[in-house]
Design a protein around this motif. Structure first.
Motif, PDB file in Angstrom:
ATOM      1  N   ASN A 144       0.863  -1.172   0.000  1.00 12.08           N
ATOM      2  CA  ASN A 144       0.000   0.000   0.000  1.00 12.08           C
ATOM      3  C   ASN A 144       0.906   1.230   0.000  1.00 12.08           C
ATOM      4  O   ASN A 144       1.520   1.563   1.010  1.00 12.08           O
ATOM      5  CB  ASN A 144      -0.893  -0.007   1.250  1.00 12.08           C
ATOM      6  N   THR A 145       0.995   1.888  -1.131  1.00 11.42           N
ATOM      7  CA  THR A 145       1.893   3.043  -1.267  1.00 11.42           C
ATOM      8  C   THR A 145       1.108   4.338  -1.497  1.00 11.42           C
ATOM      9  O   THR A 145       1.627   5.295  -2.056  1.00 11.42           O
ATOM     10  CB  THR A 145       2.880   2.818  -2.427  1.00 11.42           C
ATOM     11  N   SER A 146      -0.105   4.367  -1.021  1.00 11.66           N
ATOM     12  CA  SER A 146      -0.980   5.515  -1.285  1.00 11.66           C
ATOM     13  C   SER A 146      -0.512   6.815  -0.658  1.00 11.66           C
ATOM     14  O   SER A 146      -0.895   7.901  -1.107  1.00 11.66           O
ATOM     15  CB  SER A 146      -2.407   5.199  -0.812  1.00 11.66           C
ATOM     16  N   SER A 147       0.327   6.738   0.385  1.00 13.17           N
ATOM     17  CA  SER A 147       0.818   7.950   1.044  1.00 13.17           C
ATOM     18  C   SER A 147       2.240   8.321   0.630  1.00 13.17           C
ATOM     19  O   SER A 147       2.769   9.349   1.057  1.00 13.17           O
ATOM     20  CB  SER A 147       0.786   7.769   2.573  1.00 13.17           C
ATOM     21  N   VAL A 148       2.843   7.500  -0.189  1.00  8.92           N
ATOM     22  CA  VAL A 148       4.255   7.695  -0.560  1.00  8.92           C
ATOM     23  C   VAL A 148       4.448   8.923  -1.443  1.00  8.92           C
ATOM     24  O   VAL A 148       3.729   9.117  -2.421  1.00  8.92           O
ATOM     25  CB  VAL A 148       4.803   6.440  -1.266  1.00  8.92           C
ATOM     26  N   VAL A 149       5.449   9.726  -1.082  1.00  6.44           N
ATOM     27  CA  VAL A 149       5.828  10.902  -1.856  1.00  6.44           C
ATOM     28  C   VAL A 149       7.160  10.660  -2.572  1.00  6.44           C
ATOM     29  O   VAL A 149       7.331  11.055  -3.720  1.00  6.44           O
ATOM     30  CB  VAL A 149       5.942  12.151  -0.941  1.00  6.44           C
ATOM     31  N   ASN A 150       8.079   9.985  -1.892  1.00  2.00           N
ATOM     32  CA  ASN A 150       9.417   9.762  -2.453  1.00  2.00           C
ATOM     33  C   ASN A 150       9.699   8.273  -2.628  1.00  2.00           C
ATOM     34  O   ASN A 150       9.765   7.530  -1.655  1.00  2.00           O
ATOM     35  CB  ASN A 150      10.469  10.390  -1.530  1.00  2.00           C
ATOM     36  N   MET A 151       9.861   7.831  -3.886  1.00  2.00           N
ATOM     37  CA  MET A 151      10.263   6.464  -4.148  1.00  2.00           C
ATOM     38  C   MET A 151      11.504   6.435  -5.052  1.00  2.00           C
ATOM     39  O   MET A 151      11.735   5.496  -5.799  1.00  2.00           O
ATOM     40  CB  MET A 151       9.109   5.616  -4.709  1.00  2.00           C
ATOM     41  N   GLY A 152      12.311   7.485  -4.947  1.00  3.55           N
ATOM     42  CA  GLY A 152      13.546   7.543  -5.709  1.00  3.55           C
ATOM     43  C   GLY A 152      14.460   6.370  -5.400  1.00  3.55           C
ATOM     44  O   GLY A 152      14.665   6.023  -4.235  1.00  3.55           O
ATOM     45  N   SER A 153      14.974   5.722  -6.438  1.00  3.76           N
ATOM     46  CA  SER A 153      15.924   4.594  -6.316  1.00  3.76           C
ATOM     47  C   SER A 153      15.355   3.405  -5.551  1.00  3.76           C
ATOM     48  O   SER A 153      16.110   2.570  -5.052  1.00  3.76           O
ATOM     49  CB  SER A 153      17.243   5.039  -5.664  1.00  3.76           C
ATOM     50  N   MET A 154      14.056   3.299  -5.460  1.00 11.13           N
ATOM     51  CA  MET A 154      13.440   2.234  -4.666  1.00 11.13           C
ATOM     52  C   MET A 154      13.913   0.842  -5.087  1.00 11.13           C
ATOM     53  O   MET A 154      14.219  -0.005  -4.255  1.00 11.13           O
ATOM     54  CB  MET A 154      11.920   2.318  -4.767  1.00 11.13           C
ATOM     55  N   PHE A 155      13.958   0.595  -6.390  1.00  9.62           N
ATOM     56  CA  PHE A 155      14.376  -0.712  -6.904  1.00  9.62           C
ATOM     57  C   PHE A 155      15.660  -0.621  -7.740  1.00  9.62           C
ATOM     58  O   PHE A 155      15.950  -1.522  -8.526  1.00  9.62           O
ATOM     59  CB  PHE A 155      13.268  -1.326  -7.767  1.00  9.62           C
ATOM     60  N   ARG A 156      16.394   0.435  -7.601  1.00 11.18           N
ATOM     61  CA  ARG A 156      17.598   0.595  -8.417  1.00 11.18           C
ATOM     62  C   ARG A 156      18.564  -0.566  -8.209  1.00 11.18           C
ATOM     63  O   ARG A 156      18.807  -0.993  -7.079  1.00 11.18           O
ATOM     64  CB  ARG A 156      18.303   1.917  -8.064  1.00 11.18           C
ATOM     65  N   ASP A 157      19.092  -1.061  -9.305  1.00 11.95           N
ATOM     66  CA  ASP A 157      20.066  -2.159  -9.285  1.00 11.95           C
ATOM     67  C   ASP A 157      19.482  -3.420  -8.649  1.00 11.95           C
ATOM     68  O   ASP A 157      20.091  -4.042  -7.786  1.00 11.95           O
ATOM     69  CB  ASP A 157      21.342  -1.716  -8.556  1.00 11.95           C
ATOM     70  N   CYS A 158      18.290  -3.786  -9.112  1.00 13.46           N
ATOM     71  CA  CYS A 158      17.662  -5.067  -8.739  1.00 13.46           C
ATOM     72  C   CYS A 158      17.566  -5.891 -10.023  1.00 13.46           C
ATOM     73  O   CYS A 158      16.487  -5.996 -10.620  1.00 13.46           O
ATOM     74  CB  CYS A 158      16.278  -4.851  -8.131  1.00 13.46           C
TER      75      CYS A 158
END
Length: 196
Positions: A74-88
């Motif tokens: 549940n990411t409904s309140s998320v503002v910052n997801m920078g680099s969340m999955f980077r290099d996966c």
């Protein structure tokens, strides 16, 4: 471990390179999960954590090299997801996460080289898409993301070598919208260069 009153879990498991599983934690009050699992290189999956209060999940799974899937957080309140999955590089698919409040998606999927498709995320409030999908070399199509408020698309799809469709439509949208992105260097650099 009792975590029912914890609000900040920044870097809690970062660099735990040998753990393969995560226990089910009470994260219902956590607002910041930045770098929570950064460089957990042996982690193959994660439980469905309660992320309903989280606003910052940047770098949450950065460099989780063995991670193949994630649940429907549940990411409904998320503002910052920078680099969340980077290099996966082992991540093969993504659920349609709620990104309706997100403003920063910079480097979110950079070097996710096994991703073949990207969901049509709600990006109406996103301002920064810098290198969002750079070096996603298995992507074959690009969704028509909303770029209305984006000012930085530098390297957004750079080195997405196998893209066959969607790039032209996205380019045309960005160059004809009311306000074009200010920064757009190499947005589509080498995008689709392995295709006709």
């Amino acid at each position: 471990v009792v975590t029912s009153n914890v609000t900040d879990m920044d870097g809690a498991f970062s660099y735990c390179s040998r753990i393969t599983t995560i226990p089910l934690l009470d994260t219902s009050k956590v607002t910041s999960m930045s770098e929570l699992f950064t460089s957990c290189e042996s982690l193959t999956s994660v439980p469905l954590l309660d992320t309903s209060s989280a606003t910052d999940i940047s770098e949450m799974f950065l460099s989780c090299h063995a991670l193949t899937t994630i649940p429907q957080f549940n990411t409904s309140s998320v503002v910052n997801m920078g680099s969340m999955f980077r290099d996966c590089p082992s991540l093969t698919s993504l659920p349609l996460l709620d990104t309706s409040s997100v403003t920063d998606m910079s480097r979110t999927f950079t070097s996710c080289s096994s991703l073949t498709a990207l969901p049509l995320f709600d990006t109406r409030h996103v301002v920064d898409m810098y290198a969002m999908c750079a070096s996603c070399s298995s992507l074959t199509s690009l969704p028509l993301l909303n770029t209305t408020n984006v000012d930085n698309v530098d390297s957004m799809f750079e080195n997405c070598l196998n893209v066959e469709q969607g790039a032209l439509a996205l380019y045309q949208q960005m160059t004809t919208q009311l306000v074009e992105p200010i920064r757009h260097s190499s947005c589509f650099g080498y995008c689709g260069s392995n295709t006709t």
